[in-house]
Design an enzyme around this catalytic site. Structure first.
Site, PDB file in Angstrom:
ATOM      1  N   TRP A  13       0.818  -1.220   0.000  1.00 17.83           N
ATOM      2  CA  TRP A  13       0.000   0.000   0.000  1.00 17.83           C
ATOM      3  C   TRP A  13       0.850   1.267   0.000  1.00 17.83           C
ATOM      4  CZ3 TRP A  13      -4.303  -1.261   4.224  1.00 17.83           C
ATOM      5  CH2 TRP A  13      -5.066  -2.346   3.763  1.00 17.83           C
ATOM      6  N   GLU A 106      12.080   1.866  -3.812  1.00 20.07           N
ATOM      7  CA  GLU A 106      11.918   3.207  -3.223  1.00 20.07           C
ATOM      8  C   GLU A 106      12.804   3.369  -1.988  1.00 20.07           C
ATOM      9  OE1 GLU A 106       7.631   3.015  -3.116  1.00 20.07           O
ATOM     10  OE2 GLU A 106       7.690   2.996  -5.306  1.00 20.07           O
ATOM     11  N   GLY A 182       4.856   1.728 -10.904  1.00 16.42           N
ATOM     12  CA  GLY A 182       4.001   2.910 -10.898  1.00 16.42           C
ATOM     13  C   GLY A 182       3.976   3.665 -12.216  1.00 16.42           C
ATOM     14  N   SER A 222       3.587  -2.444 -12.015  1.00 12.33           N
ATOM     15  CA  SER A 222       2.385  -2.226 -12.842  1.00 12.33           C
ATOM     16  C   SER A 222       1.604  -3.504 -13.129  1.00 12.33           C
ATOM     17  CB  SER A 222       2.755  -1.501 -14.144  1.00 12.33           C
ATOM     18  OG  SER A 222       3.248  -0.207 -13.859  1.00 12.33           O
ATOM     19  N   GLY A 243       1.459  -2.750  -6.205  1.00 17.03           N
ATOM     20  CA  GLY A 243       1.366  -1.435  -5.581  1.00 17.03           C
ATOM     21  C   GLY A 243       0.000  -0.821  -5.839  1.00 17.03           C
ATOM     22  N   GLY A 244      -0.087   0.035  -6.840  1.00 19.97           N
ATOM     23  CA  GLY A 244      -1.317   0.793  -7.130  1.00 19.97           C
ATOM     24  C   GLY A 244      -2.584  -0.047  -7.145  1.00 19.97           C
TER      25      GLY A 244
HETATM   26  P1  PGA Z   1       3.022  -0.708  -8.812  1.00 18.95           P
HETATM   27  O1  PGA Z   1       4.079  -0.871  -7.614  1.00 18.95           O
HETATM   28  O2  PGA Z   1       2.204  -1.986  -8.841  1.00 18.95           O
HETATM   29  O3  PGA Z   1       2.204   0.489  -8.454  1.00 18.95           O
HETATM   30  O4  PGA Z   1       3.809  -0.532 -10.069  1.00 18.95           O
HETATM   31  C1  PGA Z   1       4.701  -2.102  -7.353  1.00 18.95           C
HETATM   32  C2  PGA Z   1       5.640  -1.970  -6.164  1.00 18.95           C
HETATM   33  O5  PGA Z   1       6.280  -0.919  -6.018  1.00 18.95           O
HETATM   34  O6  PGA Z   1       5.762  -2.896  -5.354  1.00 18.95           O
END
Ligand code: PGA
Length: 260
Positions: A13, A106, A182, A222, A243-244
């Site tokens: 998240w 990140e 992302g 993604s 992620g998203g």
């Molecule tokens: P995303 O992020 O699905 O938004 O690309 C994946 C992640 O950073 O674990």
């Protein structure tokens, strides 16, 4: 996806949602977890909402009635002390977590985590009885200059140095090409499979082919309901780190179902 390994789909998240939304998203996923089929599901909320999610999953009462597990997004490599703002692996464990994401790109790019920092965290998280989800992946510049294999090799060998084979057998690795996180730009199934096969070969070098064959390797970057099935069809892709799309119960469960 292999028949030998149970897939694992985790929602990262990141720094999103508030307490009420964290609770309602958890409830929605937990109530419909069975739709996903035979797949391990993990929710990784911001640390501040981990207890909210634990309560919504029924973890406070022991066990996990819904079968959905809780994970951290990061942890410190020490169990306690003067580390303002940090979260210890044992604290995550204490509130019912079973997993912890480590070395996310990140963390590596924005917070300066090197392979040796990640390695110390992997050891601490294992010592606390949690399963680390260890992230690796190349940047766009690295891929375009033909360095993907070298970068991923260095990250895997550095992040997992000195981990005994027994412990390696329990970990999860996430391959997340930085250029796909992302951005809406997903790696092609072949690009992902190639790196997953490389990661498995490296894990075999660190342990044995038998152990490496049991380790689950997630793809991240993604992942969406409409691309999950083709990724799930690859022999060395054993789940997703999302992620998203993990912020919407429908999307997260649809992805999980593709792996279930
Ligand atoms: P995303 O992020 O699905 O938004 O690309 C994946 C992640 O950073 O674990």
């Amino acid at each position: 996806m292999s028949t030998r390994r149970k897939s694992i789909v985790a929602g990262n998240w990141k720094m999103n949602l508030d307490a009420a939304k964290a609770r309602s998203l958890t409830e929605a996923v937990a109530a419909r977890a069975a739709e996903a089929g035979s797949v391990d599901l993990v929710l990784c909320p911001p640390a501040l909402y981990a207890t909210t999610v634990a309560a919504a999953l029924g973890l406070a009462a022991g066990g996990s009635p819904s079968g959905v597990a809780l994970g951290g997004q990061n942890a410190h490599d020490k169990e306690s002390g003067a580390f303002t703002g940090e979260v210890a692996p044992g604290m995550l464990r204490d509130i019912g977590s079973r997993y912890c994401i480590l070395g996310h790109s990140e963390r590596r790019t924005l917070f300066g985590e090197t392979d040796s920092v990640v390695n110390a965290k992997v050891k601490a998280v294992l010592a606390a009885g949690l399963t680390p989800i260890v992230c690796v992946g190349e940047s766009l510049a690295e891929r375009e200059s033909g360095r993907t294999e070298a970068v991923v090799t260095e990250q895997v060998l550095g992040s997992l140095a000195g981990i005994p084979a027994d412990d390696l057998a329990t970990i999860v690795v996430a391959y997340e090409p930085v250029w796909a996180i992302g951005t809406g730009k997903v790696a092609t199934p072949q690009q992902a499979q190639d790196v997953h096969a490389l990661v498995r070969a490296l894990l075999a070098r660190l342990s044995s082919p038998t152990v490496a064959d049991t380790i689950r390797i997630q793809y991240g970057g993604s992942v969406k309901p409409d691309n999950a099935a083709e990724l799930a069809a690859c022999p060395d892709i054993d789940g997703a780190l999302v992620g998203g799309a993990s912020l919407k119960a429908d999307d997260f469960l649809a992805i999980a179902k593709a792996f279930g």
